[in-house]
Design a protein around this motif. Structure first.
Motif, PDB file in Angstrom:
ATOM      1  N   ASP A   6       9.866  -5.822  15.849  1.00 11.31           N
ATOM      2  CA  ASP A   6      10.291  -4.455  15.513  1.00 11.31           C
ATOM      3  C   ASP A   6       9.069  -3.546  15.577  1.00 11.31           C
ATOM      4  OD1 ASP A   6      11.329  -2.129  14.528  1.00 11.31           O
ATOM      5  OD2 ASP A   6      12.194  -3.011  12.717  1.00 11.31           O
ATOM      6  N   ASP A   7       9.163  -2.477  16.363  1.00 11.62           N
ATOM      7  CA  ASP A   7       8.034  -1.560  16.492  1.00 11.62           C
ATOM      8  C   ASP A   7       7.719  -0.834  15.191  1.00 11.62           C
ATOM      9  OD1 ASP A   7       7.591  -2.178  19.148  1.00 11.62           O
ATOM     10  OD2 ASP A   7       8.974  -0.643  19.871  1.00 11.62           O
ATOM     11  N   HIS A   8       8.727  -0.662  14.329  1.00 13.36           N
ATOM     12  CA  HIS A   8       8.533   0.048  13.057  1.00 13.36           C
ATOM     13  C   HIS A   8       9.266  -0.695  11.940  1.00 13.36           C
ATOM     14  CE1 HIS A   8       6.742   3.447  15.171  1.00 13.36           C
ATOM     15  NE2 HIS A   8       7.734   3.365  16.029  1.00 13.36           N
ATOM     16  N   PRO A   9       8.713  -1.838  11.487  1.00 14.43           N
ATOM     17  CA  PRO A   9       9.394  -2.613  10.438  1.00 14.43           C
ATOM     18  C   PRO A   9       9.420  -1.865   9.109  1.00 14.43           C
ATOM     19  CG  PRO A   9       7.192  -3.472  10.848  1.00 14.43           C
ATOM     20  CD  PRO A   9       7.431  -2.434  11.893  1.00 14.43           C
ATOM     21  N   LEU A  10      10.591  -1.839   8.481  1.00 13.08           N
ATOM     22  CA  LEU A  10      10.767  -1.132   7.213  1.00 13.08           C
ATOM     23  C   LEU A  10      11.411  -2.055   6.193  1.00 13.08           C
ATOM     24  CD1 LEU A  10      12.171   2.273   8.533  1.00 13.08           C
ATOM     25  CD2 LEU A  10       9.808   1.765   7.887  1.00 13.08           C
ATOM     26  N   ASP A  11      11.237  -1.721   4.925  1.00 16.38           N
ATOM     27  CA  ASP A  11      11.894  -2.432   3.832  1.00 16.38           C
ATOM     28  C   ASP A  11      13.381  -2.087   3.869  1.00 16.38           C
ATOM     29  OD1 ASP A  11      12.866  -3.445   1.477  1.00 16.38           O
ATOM     30  OD2 ASP A  11      11.195  -2.743   0.247  1.00 16.38           O
ATOM     31  N   PRO A  12      14.276  -3.064   4.051  1.00 18.05           N
ATOM     32  CA  PRO A  12      15.711  -2.749   4.138  1.00 18.05           C
ATOM     33  C   PRO A  12      16.239  -2.040   2.893  1.00 18.05           C
ATOM     34  CG  PRO A  12      15.282  -5.012   4.817  1.00 18.05           C
ATOM     35  CD  PRO A  12      14.004  -4.495   4.224  1.00 18.05           C
ATOM     36  N   ALA A  13      15.644  -2.317   1.757  1.00 21.78           N
ATOM     37  CA  ALA A  13      16.146  -1.728   0.515  1.00 21.78           C
ATOM     38  C   ALA A  13      15.806  -0.250   0.398  1.00 21.78           C
ATOM     39  CB  ALA A  13      15.585  -2.495  -0.683  1.00 21.78           C
ATOM     40  N   THR A  14      14.619   0.134   0.869  1.00 21.51           N
ATOM     41  CA  THR A  14      14.172   1.518   0.679  1.00 21.51           C
ATOM     42  C   THR A  14      14.052   2.289   1.986  1.00 21.51           C
ATOM     43  OG1 THR A  14      11.839   0.884   0.835  1.00 21.51           O
ATOM     44  CG2 THR A  14      12.858   0.804  -1.348  1.00 21.51           C
ATOM     45  N   GLN A  15      14.134   1.570   3.128  1.00 22.81           N
ATOM     46  CA  GLN A  15      13.928   2.180   4.440  1.00 22.81           C
ATOM     47  C   GLN A  15      12.558   2.854   4.540  1.00 22.81           C
ATOM     48  OE1 GLN A  15      15.922   1.826   7.246  1.00 22.81           O
ATOM     49  NE2 GLN A  15      16.773   0.278   5.842  1.00 22.81           N
ATOM     50  N   ARG A  16      11.621   2.279   3.821  1.00 25.86           N
ATOM     51  CA  ARG A  16      10.247   2.761   3.869  1.00 25.86           C
ATOM     52  C   ARG A  16       9.328   1.567   4.177  1.00 25.86           C
ATOM     53  NH1 ARG A  16       8.801   6.566  -1.128  1.00 25.86           N
ATOM     54  NH2 ARG A  16       7.091   7.006   0.320  1.00 25.86           N
ATOM     55  N   PRO A  17       8.107   1.827   4.643  1.00 23.91           N
ATOM     56  CA  PRO A  17       7.199   0.712   4.934  1.00 23.91           C
ATOM     57  C   PRO A  17       6.881  -0.102   3.679  1.00 23.91           C
ATOM     58  CG  PRO A  17       6.414   2.731   5.957  1.00 23.91           C
ATOM     59  CD  PRO A  17       7.540   3.124   5.039  1.00 23.91           C
ATOM     60  N   PHE A  18       6.689  -1.392   3.870  1.00 21.56           N
ATOM     61  CA  PHE A  18       6.248  -2.234   2.767  1.00 21.56           C
ATOM     62  C   PHE A  18       4.831  -1.824   2.368  1.00 21.56           C
ATOM     63  CE2 PHE A  18       9.402  -4.914   4.874  1.00 21.56           C
ATOM     64  CZ  PHE A  18      10.153  -5.364   3.794  1.00 21.56           C
ATOM     65  N   PRO A  19       4.560  -1.723   1.087  1.00 22.09           N
ATOM     66  CA  PRO A  19       3.205  -1.330   0.665  1.00 22.09           C
ATOM     67  C   PRO A  19       2.201  -2.448   0.943  1.00 22.09           C
ATOM     68  CG  PRO A  19       4.538  -1.936  -1.239  1.00 22.09           C
ATOM     69  CD  PRO A  19       5.465  -1.936  -0.055  1.00 22.09           C
ATOM     70  N   LEU A  20       0.986  -2.042   1.271  1.00 23.72           N
ATOM     71  CA  LEU A  20      -0.081  -3.015   1.485  1.00 23.72           C
ATOM     72  C   LEU A  20      -0.525  -3.612   0.161  1.00 23.72           C
ATOM     73  CD1 LEU A  20      -2.410  -1.295   4.121  1.00 23.72           C
ATOM     74  CD2 LEU A  20      -1.016  -3.331   4.469  1.00 23.72           C
ATOM     75  N   LEU A  21      -0.805  -4.899   0.170  1.00 24.79           N
ATOM     76  CA  LEU A  21      -1.311  -5.559  -1.027  1.00 24.79           C
ATOM     77  C   LEU A  21      -2.796  -5.253  -1.191  1.00 24.79           C
ATOM     78  CD1 LEU A  21       0.428  -9.044  -0.692  1.00 24.79           C
ATOM     79  CD2 LEU A  21       1.181  -7.057  -2.026  1.00 24.79           C
ATOM     80  N   PRO A  22      -3.291  -5.215  -2.417  1.00 21.64           N
ATOM     81  CA  PRO A  22      -4.719  -4.914  -2.632  1.00 21.64           C
ATOM     82  C   PRO A  22      -5.600  -6.039  -2.104  1.00 21.64           C
ATOM     83  CG  PRO A  22      -3.662  -5.556  -4.697  1.00 21.64           C
ATOM     84  CD  PRO A  22      -2.558  -5.396  -3.698  1.00 21.64           C
ATOM     85  N   LEU A  23      -6.809  -5.675  -1.737  1.00 18.01           N
ATOM     86  CA  LEU A  23      -7.772  -6.654  -1.258  1.00 18.01           C
ATOM     87  C   LEU A  23      -8.269  -7.526  -2.407  1.00 18.01           C
ATOM     88  CD1 LEU A  23      -9.829  -4.383   1.156  1.00 18.01           C
ATOM     89  CD2 LEU A  23      -8.569  -6.437   1.824  1.00 18.01           C
ATOM     90  N   PRO A  24      -8.674  -8.754  -2.118  1.00 16.75           N
ATOM     91  CA  PRO A  24      -9.193  -9.619  -3.186  1.00 16.75           C
ATOM     92  C   PRO A  24     -10.533  -9.102  -3.710  1.00 16.75           C
ATOM     93  CG  PRO A  24      -9.541 -10.646  -1.055  1.00 16.75           C
ATOM     94  CD  PRO A  24      -8.706  -9.417  -0.806  1.00 16.75           C
ATOM     95  N   ASP A  25     -10.903  -9.584  -4.891  1.00 10.36           N
ATOM     96  CA  ASP A  25     -12.193  -9.198  -5.466  1.00 10.36           C
ATOM     97  C   ASP A  25     -13.324  -9.638  -4.542  1.00 10.36           C
ATOM     98  OD1 ASP A  25     -10.898  -8.170  -7.664  1.00 10.36           O
ATOM     99  OD2 ASP A  25     -11.074 -10.029  -8.832  1.00 10.36           O
ATOM    100  N   GLU A  26     -14.328  -8.785  -4.458  1.00 11.57           N
ATOM    101  CA  GLU A  26     -15.456  -9.072  -3.584  1.00 11.57           C
ATOM    102  C   GLU A  26     -16.495  -9.913  -4.310  1.00 11.57           C
ATOM    103  OE1 GLU A  26     -17.041  -5.561  -1.861  1.00 11.57           O
ATOM    104  OE2 GLU A  26     -15.096  -4.766  -1.241  1.00 11.57           O
ATOM    105  N   ARG A  27     -17.210 -10.694  -3.509  1.00 14.34           N
ATOM    106  CA  ARG A  27     -18.341 -11.464  -4.009  1.00 14.34           C
ATOM    107  C   ARG A  27     -19.477 -11.269  -3.028  1.00 14.34           C
ATOM    108  NH1 ARG A  27     -18.683 -18.033  -4.824  1.00 14.34           N
ATOM    109  NH2 ARG A  27     -20.751 -18.098  -5.791  1.00 14.34           N
ATOM    110  N   HIS A  28     -20.271 -10.278  -3.277  1.00 17.25           N
ATOM    111  CA  HIS A  28     -21.256  -9.808  -2.313  1.00 17.25           C
ATOM    112  C   HIS A  28     -22.304 -10.885  -2.012  1.00 17.25           C
ATOM    113  CE1 HIS A  28     -19.949  -5.631  -2.003  1.00 17.25           C
ATOM    114  NE2 HIS A  28     -19.655  -5.706  -3.288  1.00 17.25           N
ATOM    115  N   GLY A  29     -22.689 -10.931  -0.755  1.00 16.04           N
ATOM    116  CA  GLY A  29     -23.735 -11.844  -0.308  1.00 16.04           C
ATOM    117  C   GLY A  29     -24.590 -11.181   0.748  1.00 16.04           C
TER     118      GLY A  29
END
Length: 645
Positions: A594-617
């Motif tokens: 699907d060129d534009h996948p949407l949430d069937p329930a809301t007809q809006r894009p699925f929200p992006l999940l947050p990035l994991p905690d960083e561990r700088h090196g």
């Protein structure tokens, strides 16, 4: 063996040009020595690969290959699967990643604490590392990633990070990942946007890294798949038929100082962070600035740091008649440009990067094989320029003597039809064709069913040899033009690689190949006028150039590719005949994409999940001007101490 062959060829060539003046003799001998040595290197590498594959031996250990059936794996490490992208077409890019993840999830993982299946998410995470700078394109990426995250929720963590700039290009993209999250993962598996890898291959690579703590990088042999155009099918067939054998030969002589091709490989993260930080070359592009062909350099730096770099040809070795299931479970695939123009454009970028490596030949502390890799990669393109120079010198020599008082026809006959010249030409042709004939022999013996049967395999190989002979002068001309542009200081920008099928128009084709066709006509006319003997001898060169425009145009056609493959059953490969599950899954995902996948329930894009905690090196930039040998202990002690907790 390469040196012995080259010296023998040079002695024979000296007899061929003995009637020339000293200046011409030296010129012809130098150009011939470079060209013939390059041919000899490819020939003997192919012979080594043939012997190893025929005897079914591991190129590194020389042990007999015994493939075990895929089963539950014991893992004690964490691995990040990273995919750097740059404004890629979203549907095929994420369909390929999804197929790879599905394949990985098919395998159960044993825990090191108890004899029970452990969640695979404890050991693998996926990072999509975007360098896309166009906000609209990035928004489409985010929509697709959000849908992908939702489909794998609770099964496999998928993260998306987009940089506000693309400093350092792909190498800088991966380096930033290492600095932010590298310390969290023992290994990282690097994929390109067009990579496809099976779960069995991924797990085998991780297990080998666990078993051998001195290995810093394992490179697999990716095979092109999914091609529909005539050009794509020829290259796909050639890669499937010859690459496993040629890679085995390379692995044999490279040992644990192999090369890295930038994708479809696993890397020990801590080793990479400690030793593979890339500096910026002094001066301006094209030979200065950012290192474009970064993968060669990263492999050299890892080896300099005391880590083994392995080209593993056994994980995805060609399917055998005794084990037809191997091709369905152990795969490492990639896509490729579908026509000659896009293929040449990709070569233009690689050529510039590989010529930069000539500046690193004297780098402090580098392994001798790493220096050979640098020269080998650069000469892969410089050889075209040398070959062109040899052909032009021959043509000029004959023309000059024809216009002078010396009988040019007599000279050309002495040069082209003396016993030494005919013998040398025959030997050269045999050495050029030998890798293809050895690959054909191996497939006829071991895997004819994987190429559609013996009659079709023989016919396909004959057509591929003919196509390669016509293609060679075109690539010679393009590479020579690119080299001239680099020497004139003309750099190129880093752009998205063309992906997918693309048929060329006559206008675009003539724009890029018209000069080749005209050059071929002029060349053939001059030789026919001054020396019919040389005209016949140089036919492979001028014929390919004359036919450049129609060859490029019609080879970009998906129709002709379909006729050969689907109607006549030619140019079949294991990926077509044996139908690996990974490719079936990818095809299904592409068809349902699907060129534009949407949430069937809301007809809006699925929200992006947050990035994991960083561990700088830290990932310090390395120097090629000096190297502290005292900082390295014995390889075993050094590498063991660098293992992350």
């Amino acid at each position: 063996m390469v040196l012995i062959t080259s010296v023998a060829g040079l002695i024979a060539m000296n007899h061929v040009v003995t009637s020339l003046t000293l200046g011409w003799q030296l010129t012809m001998l130098v150009l011939f020595a470079l060209t013939f040595t390059w041919i000899a290197l490819a020939f003997w590498g192919a012979v080594c690969g043939f012997v190893l594959c025929a005897l079914r031996r591991d190129p590194l250990s020389l042990r007999r290959l015994n493939r075990e059936a895929p089963s539950a794996r014991l893992l004690v490490s964490r691995t990040a699967i990273v995919m750097p992208i740059y404004a890629e077409p979203p549907v095929p890019t994420f369909a390929g990643l999804e197929a790879t993840c599905h394949s990985l999830l098919n395998y159960a993982i044993e825990s090191d604490d108890e004899d029970a299946a452990a969640p695979l998410s404890d050991y693998f995470e996926v990072f999509i590392l975007s360098d896309t700078q166009d906000a609209a394109v990035a928004q489409v990426e985010e929509v697709h990633v959000g849908a992908l995250q939702q489909r794998f929720e609770g099964k496999l963590a998928i993260h998306y990070r987009r940089r506000p700039n693309n400093h350092g290009r792909k190498a800088g993209n991966i380096a930033e990942f290492c600095r932010r999250w590298g310390r969290e993962y023992d290994y990282m598996i690097v994929l390109d946007a067009d990579s496809l890898m099976s779960g069995a291959t991924l797990l085998d690579m991780v297990q080998r890294m666990q078993r051998q703590p001195t290995i810093g990088l394992i490179q697999t042999v990716p095979i092109p798949v999914g091609q529909e155009t005539l050009f794509g099918r020829f290259i796909q067939f050639a890669s499937a038929l010859y690459s496993p054998m040629l890679a085995a030969g390379q692995s044999f002589w490279q040992g644990d100082a192999a090369n890295y091709w930038g994708h479809n490989a696993i890397i020990r993260t801590r080793a990479f962070m400690d030793h593979a930080g890339l500096p910026t070359l002094s001066g301006k592009p094209p030979l200065g600035g950012d290192i474009l062909s970064h993968d060669f350099v990263e492999a050299a730096l890892l080896k300099r740091g005391g880590w083994q770099v392995i080209l593993d040809t056994t994980i995805t070795s060609a399917v055998s008649r005794h084990d037809p299931s191997a091709s369905a479970s152990h795969n490492s695939f990639e896509a490729m440009p579908s026509n000659m123009l896009d293929f040449a454009k990709r070569d233009r970028r690689w050529l510039q990067g590989n010529l930069q490596h000539l500046r690193l030949l004297g780098g402090a502390g580098l392994h001798s094989l790493s220096r050979i890799h640098f020269f080998y990669g650069a000469f892969a393109y410089l050889s075209s320029f040398v070959w062109l120079a040899l052909l032009l010198c021959t043509s000029v020599l004959i023309t000059v003597y024809a216009l002078s008082d010396t009988p040019g026809e007599l000279l050309s006959r002495n040069v082209t039809f003396s016993p030494f010249s005919l013998g040398l030409l025959s030997i050269t042709l045999v050495m050029l064709l030998a890798p293809k004939l050895l690959g054909l022999t191996l497939a006829l013996w071991q895997t004819p069913h994987a190429f559609g049967g013996r009659p079709r395999l023989i016919s396909s190989t004959f057509l591929e040899v003919l196509f390669a002979a016509l293609l060679a002068p075109l690539m010679m001309a393009w590479h020579s033009l690119f080299i001239v542009n680099v020497l004139l200081g003309r750099s190129i920008d880093w752009q998205t690689q063309p992906r997918g099928e693309r048929s060329l128009t006559w206008r675009e084709t003539w724009q890029h190949t018209g000069w080749m066709t005209l050059s071929g006509l002029v060349w053939a006319g001059l030789m026919l006028t001054f020396s019919p003997a040389a005209f016949g001898w140089l036919t492979p060169a001028w014929l390919g150039l004359m036919g450049a425009a129609p060859l490029v145009k019609y080879s970009s056609s998906g129709t002709w590719g379909g006729v050969l493959s689907k109607r006549w059953g030619l140019l079949k490969t294991p990926s077509i005949c044996l139908k690996p599950t990974l490719l079936d899954d990818f095809s299904t995902l592409m068809a349902n994409g699907d060129d534009h996948p949407l949430d069937p329930a809301t007809q809006r894009p699925f929200p992006l999940l947050p990035l994991p905690d960083e561990r700088h090196g830290e990932m310090p930039c390395q120097s090629f001007h000096h190297f502290d040998y005292q900082a390295l202990a014995s390889p075993d002690a050094s590498n063991t101490s660098k293992e992350p907790n």
